[in-house]
Write a protein that holds these residues in place. Structure first.
Motif, mmCIF file in Angstrom:
data_model
loop_
_atom_site.group_PDB
_atom_site.id
_atom_site.type_symbol
_atom_site.label_atom_id
_atom_site.label_comp_id
_atom_site.label_asym_id
_atom_site.label_seq_id
_atom_site.Cartn_x
_atom_site.Cartn_y
_atom_site.Cartn_z
ATOM 1 N N GLY A 140 -16.743 11.464 7.221
ATOM 2 C CA GLY A 140 -18.007 10.658 7.431
ATOM 3 C C GLY A 140 -17.742 9.719 7.586
ATOM 4 N N VAL A 141 -16.260 9.281 8.556
ATOM 5 C CA VAL A 141 -16.165 7.404 7.966
ATOM 6 C C VAL A 141 -15.701 7.523 9.573
ATOM 7 C CG1 VAL A 141 -14.590 5.753 7.815
ATOM 8 C CG2 VAL A 141 -15.307 7.164 5.857
ATOM 9 N N ALA A 142 -16.480 6.448 10.565
ATOM 10 C CA ALA A 142 -15.946 6.367 11.540
ATOM 11 C C ALA A 142 -15.111 5.160 11.478
ATOM 12 C CB ALA A 142 -17.810 6.281 12.309
ATOM 13 N N ALA A 143 -14.057 4.727 12.949
ATOM 14 C CA ALA A 143 -13.499 3.566 13.097
ATOM 15 C C ALA A 143 -13.747 2.959 14.037
ATOM 16 C CB ALA A 143 -12.270 3.514 11.378
ATOM 17 N N SER A 144 -13.807 2.160 14.449
ATOM 18 C CA SER A 144 -12.716 1.730 15.819
ATOM 19 C C SER A 144 -11.624 1.442 15.925
ATOM 20 C CB SER A 144 -13.132 0.128 16.242
ATOM 21 O OG SER A 144 -13.385 -0.968 15.074
ATOM 22 N N VAL A 145 -11.213 1.133 14.177
ATOM 23 C CA VAL A 145 -9.326 1.072 14.330
ATOM 24 C C VAL A 145 -8.830 1.224 12.835
ATOM 25 C CG1 VAL A 145 -7.344 -1.034 13.692
ATOM 26 C CG2 VAL A 145 -9.230 -0.979 15.147
ATOM 27 N N LEU A 146 -8.112 2.401 12.406
ATOM 28 C CA LEU A 146 -8.118 2.847 11.183
ATOM 29 C C LEU A 146 -6.840 1.919 10.513
ATOM 30 C CD1 LEU A 146 -8.173 5.261 8.688
ATOM 31 C CD2 LEU A 146 -6.255 6.125 10.097
ATOM 32 N N GLY A 147 -6.891 1.257 9.287
ATOM 33 C CA GLY A 147 -5.713 0.486 8.794
ATOM 34 C C GLY A 147 -4.752 0.900 7.911
ATOM 35 N N LEU A 193 -6.107 10.324 9.275
ATOM 36 C CA LEU A 193 -6.737 10.654 10.922
ATOM 37 C C LEU A 193 -7.656 9.862 12.190
ATOM 38 C CD1 LEU A 193 -5.030 14.479 12.065
ATOM 39 C CD2 LEU A 193 -3.724 12.198 11.587
ATOM 40 N N ARG A 194 -7.518 9.025 12.879
ATOM 41 C CA ARG A 194 -9.077 8.944 13.782
ATOM 42 C C ARG A 194 -8.517 9.548 14.354
ATOM 43 N NH1 ARG A 194 -9.480 5.882 17.420
ATOM 44 N NH2 ARG A 194 -11.435 5.183 17.973
ATOM 45 N N MET A 195 -9.863 10.110 14.931
ATOM 46 C CA MET A 195 -9.370 10.462 15.976
ATOM 47 C C MET A 195 -10.222 10.416 17.172
ATOM 48 S SD MET A 195 -8.540 13.255 14.479
ATOM 49 C CE MET A 195 -8.966 14.520 15.856
ATOM 50 N N SER A 196 -9.959 9.976 18.485
ATOM 51 C CA SER A 196 -10.607 10.184 19.457
ATOM 52 C C SER A 196 -11.617 9.583 19.762
ATOM 53 C CB SER A 196 -10.014 10.870 20.957
ATOM 54 O OG SER A 196 -11.162 12.035 20.757
ATOM 55 N N ASP A 197 -12.866 10.074 18.790
ATOM 56 C CA ASP A 197 -14.461 10.198 18.885
ATOM 57 C C ASP A 197 -14.360 8.747 17.754
ATOM 58 O OD1 ASP A 197 -14.104 11.405 16.819
ATOM 59 O OD2 ASP A 197 -15.506 12.961 16.943
ATOM 60 N N GLY A 198 -13.467 8.224 16.979
ATOM 61 C CA GLY A 198 -13.691 6.971 15.783
ATOM 62 C C GLY A 198 -13.741 7.919 14.652
ATOM 63 N N SER A 199 -13.812 9.139 14.563
ATOM 64 C CA SER A 199 -14.038 10.076 12.935
ATOM 65 C C SER A 199 -12.744 9.620 12.483
ATOM 66 C CB SER A 199 -14.709 10.741 13.367
ATOM 67 O OG SER A 199 -13.850 11.675 14.132
ATOM 68 N N VAL A 200 -12.775 9.826 10.985
ATOM 69 C CA VAL A 200 -11.574 9.286 10.550
ATOM 70 C C VAL A 200 -11.790 11.273 9.487
ATOM 71 C CG1 VAL A 200 -10.622 8.564 8.342
ATOM 72 C CG2 VAL A 200 -11.892 7.249 10.577
ATOM 73 N N LEU A 201 -10.875 11.825 9.382
ATOM 74 C CA LEU A 201 -10.485 12.898 8.680
ATOM 75 C C LEU A 201 -9.686 12.599 8.001
ATOM 76 C CD1 LEU A 201 -10.028 15.799 11.752
ATOM 77 C CD2 LEU A 201 -11.790 14.699 10.806
ATOM 78 N N GLN A 202 -9.847 13.096 6.465
ATOM 79 C CA GLN A 202 -8.569 13.595 5.775
ATOM 80 C C GLN A 202 -7.718 15.145 5.426
ATOM 81 O OE1 GLN A 202 -9.195 10.916 1.689
ATOM 82 N NE2 GLN A 202 -8.433 12.737 1.055
ATOM 83 N N SER A 203 -6.588 14.627 4.659
ATOM 84 C CA SER A 203 -5.771 16.235 4.518
ATOM 85 C C SER A 203 -6.093 16.632 3.573
ATOM 86 C CB SER A 203 -4.259 16.040 4.679
ATOM 87 O OG SER A 203 -3.863 14.920 4.034
ATOM 88 N N THR A 204 -5.972 17.677 3.617
ATOM 89 C CA THR A 204 -6.345 18.672 2.119
ATOM 90 C C THR A 204 -5.732 19.680 1.906
ATOM 91 O OG1 THR A 204 -8.143 20.355 3.279
ATOM 92 C CG2 THR A 204 -9.361 18.492 2.402
ATOM 93 N N GLY A 205 -5.618 20.769 0.894
ATOM 94 C CA GLY A 205 -4.214 21.710 0.325
ATOM 95 C C GLY A 205 -3.997 22.547 1.888
ATOM 96 N N ALA A 229 -6.458 13.058 17.781
ATOM 97 C CA ALA A 229 -5.695 11.714 16.795
ATOM 98 C C ALA A 229 -5.108 11.094 17.545
ATOM 99 C CB ALA A 229 -4.942 12.456 15.961
ATOM 100 N N THR A 230 -5.502 9.595 17.548
ATOM 101 C CA THR A 230 -5.257 8.591 17.988
ATOM 102 C C THR A 230 -4.565 7.360 16.577
ATOM 103 O OG1 THR A 230 -6.974 7.235 17.307
ATOM 104 C CG2 THR A 230 -7.403 8.462 19.782
ATOM 105 N N ALA A 231 -4.402 7.988 15.811
ATOM 106 C CA ALA A 231 -3.468 7.134 15.236
ATOM 107 C C ALA A 231 -3.697 7.512 13.218
ATOM 108 C CB ALA A 231 -4.239 5.868 14.177
ATOM 109 N N ILE A 232 -2.462 7.407 12.703
ATOM 110 C CA ILE A 232 -2.308 8.137 11.662
ATOM 111 C C ILE A 232 -2.011 7.190 10.609
ATOM 112 C CG2 ILE A 232 0.446 8.639 12.009
ATOM 113 C CD1 ILE A 232 -0.202 11.027 9.561
ATOM 114 N N ALA A 233 -2.401 7.256 8.997
ATOM 115 C CA ALA A 233 -2.242 6.221 7.919
ATOM 116 C C ALA A 233 -1.720 7.439 6.450
ATOM 117 C CB ALA A 233 -3.124 4.901 7.825
ATOM 118 N N GLY A 234 -1.151 6.914 5.366
ATOM 119 C CA GLY A 234 -1.430 7.256 4.531
ATOM 120 C C GLY A 234 -2.434 7.292 3.430
ATOM 121 N N GLY A 235 -3.040 7.952 3.398
ATOM 122 C CA GLY A 235 -3.960 7.395 1.982
ATOM 123 C C GLY A 235 -3.587 7.206 0.324
#
Length: 569
Positions: free
Chosen positions: A559-566, A540-552, A527-533
């Motif tokens: 399915g989102v890719a980002a150079s910056v997670l705002g 989480l933004r991962m080093s490959d640019g993919s965005v993960l979301q926490s589940t239970g 992970a390279t960045a974290i943000a509240g959803g």
């Protein structure tokens, strides 16, 4: 010396803020009952006979023929039973000491079993490792690094049996017993603009008198570390007139002292709203019936004011990707650009970080050239040209926060026109990794890399009459993720989260401010960045640019890719 809160309410200061900032020593500090003082009218008494949720433990009294060590162990175990003011636990005490012992002075949550050692013919010590404590006002402190404490107990003979002639005030509980007999409840105060309700988490015994203790704590004012950042609508000196809050057909009957009559109609409506939201954690309470000295208080039919509680954000991740700044649709990854020309202006800055206001019309952008304010329909304005800055944070009062990595106390808040305001702080030394303001603009979250590892702090924000920030309050340390610190974020009104990098991957810890922490499942990758959803989720933004979301129970690919997670407000 007493202190005055933002609404003029005076209260006895506590040393908790200092203890929280240091978090190096935890002794037996508190049980979660709220002492009441001042004149009261006769009313229904507070009882602890039936639990309000939780487990109703019924411990046994002393066993005949017990030696000192056995008696001490039995006494500590008896602290699970609060019935009749810990009547069973008092059976272990001598006749002369039984009523001197104050179990409500403190509770220490022990880690593992304690160790008993003899230091005299009638004296034993009990050494424990404390993982947390709760003070007499219900404020919870988690030990970032559990610390050993040694307690002394003295014994005497009565009627041929050993009894405890001296014991430290307070009780000791295991983690399992603690969460069984204590429950968290958020008290609600206002931000100084009355736009938001701000929580102050407390822990109280899960008994029928919990509603009384919640209201008593609310009237006493916010935790010391929050003073100056929040206000209360109750006039100075307001107390419970009756000595109990009763519940009838789902309505909490709250009778206040005559000081409450000084409040205006608007203030009384806000008083009811504070009470209603603070009591909302009691399952049997659905409304509040407010009276003063037994006389009904006429109020408008509206349930409360327009104050917002636990503000949420857009369910779509805020990202910068392929020259577009905006909201990305999960599964498709398509990015809808921000309006007013903001999308292109932000992308043209080649941002390294992005923060967006709640209205979506103002953004704070960090890049290699400093920090910029981007507004709908206007050209970007560079407000800070320094290098080595952490990602800027934007609040809901019209200020962009900027801080240097090399100096955690070098913090400035810029108005949207670029006017600077230096903000004093007592953050400890270290390298600042991230700094983020809460969605209600009353608190800040600072993640530091120190000689002792990652350190995460929550601080209250004090503002001047023009709403410009002036200072940060005493730092309250909460649990940070293990490893090299990467970032931290607000998840919702009470929860924060941080991410660290370890040899085995990314570590993510979620912590309730004034409550407990939880280590989340490890995500796949780095992970390279974290943000509240939205809905208290984490991104989480991962080093490959993919965005993960926490589940239970883990992490889902969006399915989102980002150079910056705002970060959204």
């Amino acid at each position: 010396m007493s202190r005055t809160t933002g609404n003029g309410h005076r209260r006895v200061p506590r040393a908790l803020a200092t203890a929280l900032a240091a978090l190096t020593l935890l002794g037996v500090t508190a049980c979660a009952a709220i002492p009441e003082s001042g004149p009261v009218r006769a009313g229904k008494s507070i009882t602890d006979e039936s639990p309000s949720g939780g487990v109703d433990y019924r411990p046994s009294g002393p066993e005949a023929g017990s030696d000192q060590t056995e008696l001490l162990t039995q006494f500590i175990d008896a602290a699970t039973g609060a019935q009749n003011d810990y009547a069973v636990a008092r059976e272990f005490l001598s006749a002369g000491f039984s009523q001197k012992w104050n179990p409500r002075q403190g509770v220490t949550v022990r880690q593992g079993d304690g160790e008993v050692e003899r230091v005299g013919t009638r004296e034993l010590t009990y050494t424990l490792t404390a993982s947390a404590s709760v003070d007499a006002d219900g404020e919870y402190t988690q030990a970032v690094r559990p610390t050993s404490s040694t307690l002394t107990f003295q014994f005497t003979r009565e009627d041929g049996e050993w009894r405890i002639a001296y014991a430290p005030d307070g009780i000791i509980l295991s983690p399992v017993n603690f969460v069984s007999v204590f429950q968290p409840h958020a008290l609600y105060f206002y931000d100084p603009t009355y736009r938001y309700l701000v929580p102050d988490e407390r822990w109280f015994l899960a008994r029928s008198s919990t509603s009384t203790r919640i209201v008593s704590a609310l009237l006493a004012g916010p935790a010391e570390w929050l003073e100056g950042a929040v206000v209360s609508s109750f006039p100075e000196g307001t107390q419970l007139s009756l000595n109990a809050v009763t519940i009838e057909s789902g309505s909490a009957q709250v009778d206040l002292s005559s000081e409450a009559l000084r409040a205006s109609t608007v203030e009384k409506v806000r008083m009811r709203e504070q009470l209603t939201d603070s009591l909302s954690s009691i399952a049997t309470v659905s409304s509040v019936d407010l009276t003063v000295e037994g006389v009904s208080v006429p109020l408008p039919d509206s349930s409360g004011t327009s104050a917002q509680r636990n503000p949420d954000v857009d369910a779509r991740p805020l990202v910068v990707q392929d020259g577009v700044a905006g909201f990305a649709t999960p599964s498709t990854g398509e990015v809808t650009g921000l309006g007013g020309g903001m999308s292109g202006r932000i992308a043209d800055l080649e941002p390294a970080s992005l923060g967006l206001s709640a209205a979506g019309t103002v953004a704070a952008v960090g890049n290699r050239d400093g920090v910029f304010v981007v507004r709908s329909g206007k050209d970007p304005l560079r407000v800070d040209t320094r290098g080595g800055l952490v990602p800027p944070s934007i609040d809901d009062q019209g200020f962009v926060w900027v801080a240097e990595r090399s100096d955690p106390r070098s913090i400035a808040a810029y108005g949207l026109g670029g006017d600077p305001h230096q903000v004093s702080s007592t953050l400890p030394e270290g390298r600042l990794v991230s700094f983020e303001v809460s969605r209600d603009s009353t608190r800040a979250l600072a993640l530091l890399d120190t000689d002792d590892g990652a350190a995460l702090y929550v601080l209250a924000i004090t503002r001047g009459s023009d709403r410009a920030p002036t200072s940060l309050g005493p730092p309250v340390r909460v649990q940070a993720a293990a490893g090299d610190p990467v970032g931290a974020t607000w998840v919702d009104e009470l929860d924060v989260a941080s991410v660290g990098r370890t040899d085995t991957g990314s570590s993510v810890v979620r912590t309730t401010v004034g409550g407990q922490s939880e280590t989340l499942a490890k995500p796949d990758g780095t992970a390279t960045a974290i943000a509240g959803g939205s809905g208290s989720a984490l991104l989480l933004r991962m080093s490959d640019g993919s965005v993960l979301q926490s589940t239970g129970g883990g992490w889902d690919t969006t399915g989102v890719a980002a150079s910056v997670l705002g970060v959204q407000r």
